[in-house]
Write a protein that holds these residues in place. Structure first.
Motif, PDB file in Angstrom:
ATOM      1  N   MET A   1      45.909  33.859  25.679  1.00 34.10           N
ATOM      2  CA  MET A   1      44.954  34.080  26.907  1.00 34.10           C
ATOM      3  C   MET A   1      45.307  34.638  27.655  1.00 34.10           C
ATOM      4  SD  MET A   1      42.886  31.237  28.480  1.00 34.10           S
ATOM      5  CE  MET A   1      41.975  30.824  30.523  1.00 34.10           C
ATOM      6  N   GLN A   2      44.928  36.162  27.690  1.00 32.86           N
ATOM      7  CA  GLN A   2      45.115  37.537  29.042  1.00 32.86           C
ATOM      8  C   GLN A   2      44.855  36.446  30.506  1.00 32.86           C
ATOM      9  OE1 GLN A   2      43.817  40.464  27.864  1.00 32.86           O
ATOM     10  NE2 GLN A   2      45.347  40.799  25.759  1.00 32.86           N
ATOM     11  N   PRO A   3      45.205  37.094  31.417  1.00 32.64           N
ATOM     12  CA  PRO A   3      44.926  36.645  32.589  1.00 32.64           C
ATOM     13  C   PRO A   3      43.535  37.426  33.271  1.00 32.64           C
ATOM     14  CG  PRO A   3      47.026  38.102  33.262  1.00 32.64           C
ATOM     15  CD  PRO A   3      46.829  37.699  31.353  1.00 32.64           C
ATOM     16  N   SER A   4      42.711  36.863  33.870  1.00 30.07           N
ATOM     17  CA  SER A   4      42.090  37.790  34.781  1.00 30.07           C
ATOM     18  C   SER A   4      42.055  38.430  35.208  1.00 30.07           C
ATOM     19  CB  SER A   4      41.215  36.591  34.878  1.00 30.07           C
ATOM     20  OG  SER A   4      40.110  37.168  36.243  1.00 30.07           O
ATOM     21  N   PRO A   5      41.608  40.008  35.231  1.00 30.69           N
ATOM     22  CA  PRO A   5      41.548  41.353  35.815  1.00 30.69           C
ATOM     23  C   PRO A   5      40.875  40.888  37.333  1.00 30.69           C
ATOM     24  CG  PRO A   5      39.888  40.870  34.274  1.00 30.69           C
ATOM     25  CD  PRO A   5      40.005  40.240  33.920  1.00 30.69           C
ATOM     26  N   ASN A   6      40.225  39.969  37.681  1.00 29.08           N
ATOM     27  CA  ASN A   6      40.035  39.674  39.296  1.00 29.08           C
ATOM     28  C   ASN A   6      41.096  39.157  39.679  1.00 29.08           C
ATOM     29  OD1 ASN A   6      37.747  40.849  38.629  1.00 29.08           O
ATOM     30  ND2 ASN A   6      36.590  38.993  38.627  1.00 29.08           N
ATOM     31  N   LEU A   7      42.069  38.360  38.908  1.00 26.08           N
ATOM     32  CA  LEU A   7      43.191  37.946  40.374  1.00 26.08           C
ATOM     33  C   LEU A   7      44.308  38.617  40.538  1.00 26.08           C
ATOM     34  CD1 LEU A   7      43.256  34.421  37.473  1.00 26.08           C
ATOM     35  CD2 LEU A   7      42.705  34.379  39.421  1.00 26.08           C
ATOM     36  N   HIS A   8      44.509  38.411  41.519  1.00 27.63           N
ATOM     37  CA  HIS A   8      45.489  39.301  42.404  1.00 27.63           C
ATOM     38  C   HIS A   8      47.618  38.817  41.892  1.00 27.63           C
ATOM     39  CE1 HIS A   8      42.741  41.694  43.969  1.00 27.63           C
ATOM     40  NE2 HIS A   8      42.279  40.569  44.779  1.00 27.63           N
ATOM     41  N   SER A   9      48.090  39.500  41.722  1.00 24.20           N
ATOM     42  CA  SER A   9      49.447  38.787  41.978  1.00 24.20           C
ATOM     43  C   SER A   9      50.245  38.328  43.413  1.00 24.20           C
ATOM     44  CB  SER A   9      50.576  40.320  42.075  1.00 24.20           C
ATOM     45  OG  SER A   9      50.792  40.907  42.616  1.00 24.20           O
ATOM     46  N   ALA A  10      51.260  37.303  43.391  1.00 20.96           N
ATOM     47  CA  ALA A  10      51.837  36.618  44.713  1.00 20.96           C
ATOM     48  C   ALA A  10      51.905  37.723  45.927  1.00 20.96           C
ATOM     49  CB  ALA A  10      52.872  35.964  43.964  1.00 20.96           C
ATOM     50  N   ASP A  11      51.824  38.901  45.306  1.00 17.96           N
ATOM     51  CA  ASP A  11      52.738  40.074  46.221  1.00 17.96           C
ATOM     52  C   ASP A  11      51.800  40.748  46.454  1.00 17.96           C
ATOM     53  OD1 ASP A  11      55.375  39.861  45.137  1.00 17.96           O
ATOM     54  OD2 ASP A  11      55.115  41.454  44.089  1.00 17.96           O
ATOM     55  N   THR A  12      50.539  40.844  45.665  1.00 21.23           N
ATOM     56  CA  THR A  12      49.486  41.554  46.343  1.00 21.23           C
ATOM     57  C   THR A  12      48.610  40.346  47.295  1.00 21.23           C
ATOM     58  OG1 THR A  12      49.108  42.511  44.147  1.00 21.23           O
ATOM     59  CG2 THR A  12      46.967  42.136  45.643  1.00 21.23           C
ATOM     60  N   ARG A  13      48.926  39.465  47.217  1.00 17.35           N
ATOM     61  CA  ARG A  13      47.860  38.013  48.334  1.00 17.35           C
ATOM     62  C   ARG A  13      48.906  38.116  49.231  1.00 17.35           C
ATOM     63  NH1 ARG A  13      47.815  33.634  44.320  1.00 17.35           N
ATOM     64  NH2 ARG A  13      48.560  34.754  42.918  1.00 17.35           N
ATOM     65  N   ARG A  14      50.102  38.226  49.064  1.00 15.36           N
ATOM     66  CA  ARG A  14      50.992  37.528  50.212  1.00 15.36           C
ATOM     67  C   ARG A  14      50.723  39.180  51.406  1.00 15.36           C
ATOM     68  NH1 ARG A  14      55.833  37.994  48.162  1.00 15.36           N
ATOM     69  NH2 ARG A  14      55.047  35.805  47.236  1.00 15.36           N
ATOM     70  N   ALA A  15      50.627  40.566  50.591  1.00 19.69           N
ATOM     71  CA  ALA A  15      50.776  41.771  51.404  1.00 19.69           C
ATOM     72  C   ALA A  15      49.094  41.499  52.288  1.00 19.69           C
ATOM     73  CB  ALA A  15      50.325  42.839  50.557  1.00 19.69           C
ATOM     74  N   VAL A  16      48.217  40.830  50.814  1.00 16.58           N
ATOM     75  CA  VAL A  16      47.082  41.064  52.122  1.00 16.58           C
ATOM     76  C   VAL A  16      46.689  39.873  53.337  1.00 16.58           C
ATOM     77  CG1 VAL A  16      44.264  39.959  51.936  1.00 16.58           C
ATOM     78  CG2 VAL A  16      45.414  41.497  50.449  1.00 16.58           C
ATOM     79  N   SER A  17      47.724  38.590  53.727  1.00 14.08           N
ATOM     80  CA  SER A  17      47.629  37.675  54.009  1.00 14.08           C
ATOM     81  C   SER A  17      48.040  38.389  55.684  1.00 14.08           C
ATOM     82  CB  SER A  17      47.822  35.925  53.476  1.00 14.08           C
ATOM     83  OG  SER A  17      49.626  36.240  53.076  1.00 14.08           O
ATOM     84  N   GLU A  18      50.052  38.646  54.909  1.00 19.67           N
ATOM     85  CA  GLU A  18      50.576  38.930  56.388  1.00 19.67           C
ATOM     86  C   GLU A  18      49.943  40.281  57.262  1.00 19.67           C
ATOM     87  OE1 GLU A  18      54.333  39.953  55.052  1.00 19.67           O
ATOM     88  OE2 GLU A  18      54.199  38.341  53.995  1.00 19.67           O
ATOM     89  N   PRO A  19      50.012  40.237  58.199  1.00 21.72           N
ATOM     90  CA  PRO A  19      49.693  41.583  59.196  1.00 21.72           C
ATOM     91  C   PRO A  19      50.582  41.940  59.265  1.00 21.72           C
ATOM     92  CG  PRO A  19      49.856  38.528  60.719  1.00 21.72           C
ATOM     93  CD  PRO A  19      50.437  38.663  58.930  1.00 21.72           C
ATOM     94  N   GLN A  20      49.893  43.212  59.512  1.00 21.33           N
ATOM     95  CA  GLN A  20      50.737  44.164  60.072  1.00 21.33           C
ATOM     96  C   GLN A  20      52.037  44.255  60.911  1.00 21.33           C
ATOM     97  OE1 GLN A  20      47.731  46.967  59.315  1.00 21.33           O
ATOM     98  NE2 GLN A  20      49.500  48.897  57.608  1.00 21.33           N
ATOM     99  N   GLN A  21      53.189  44.709  60.813  1.00 22.56           N
ATOM    100  CA  GLN A  21      53.769  44.952  61.871  1.00 22.56           C
ATOM    101  C   GLN A  21      54.349  46.215  62.679  1.00 22.56           C
ATOM    102  OE1 GLN A  21      55.363  42.278  63.616  1.00 22.56           O
ATOM    103  NE2 GLN A  21      54.450  41.029  61.160  1.00 22.56           N
ATOM    104  N   PHE A  22      53.723  46.102  63.589  1.00 22.09           N
ATOM    105  CA  PHE A  22      53.356  47.546  64.775  1.00 22.09           C
ATOM    106  C   PHE A  22      55.063  47.466  65.112  1.00 22.09           C
ATOM    107  CE2 PHE A  22      49.339  46.967  63.422  1.00 22.09           C
ATOM    108  CZ  PHE A  22      49.397  48.359  62.372  1.00 22.09           C
ATOM    109  N   PRO A  23      55.530  48.805  65.973  1.00 24.43           N
ATOM    110  CA  PRO A  23      56.156  48.606  66.809  1.00 24.43           C
ATOM    111  C   PRO A  23      56.225  48.599  68.152  1.00 24.43           C
ATOM    112  CG  PRO A  23      55.875  50.692  66.134  1.00 24.43           C
ATOM    113  CD  PRO A  23      54.846  49.868  65.691  1.00 24.43           C
TER     114      PRO A  23
END
Length: 85
Positions: A1-23
């Protein structure tokens, strides 16, 4: 069974949920910053700044510049709006 194309990798989910860091604002040496960064310094959401730009209701001295269709916010204007020298 292949993964659904709508699922995001853990890296993508983490990048979306973490706020950006600014100087910290005092270390910024560019003349302008993008909307997300300006919103961070002004303690507003980016959409608020976009609304200000559209309605031209931004604080005095904080008029954004449009560069290739994107908003760029003057660092001097951000400092002035915050009352920072």
């Amino acid at each position: 069974m292949q993964p659904s194309p709508n699922l995001h990798s853990a890296d993508t989910r983490r990048a979306v949920s973490e706020p950006q860091q600014f100087p910290p604002l005092e270390l910024v040496n560019r003349p302008t910053v993008p909307t997300e960064q300006a919103a961070h310094y002004l303690l507003r959401r980016p959409q608020t700044l976009r609304g200000w730009a559209c309605a031209e209701t931004f604080p005095d001295g904080l008029r954004p510049v449009r560069i290739n269709g994107r908003l760029a916010w003057p660092v001097a204007g951000i400092r002035a709006a915050l009352g920072v020298a």
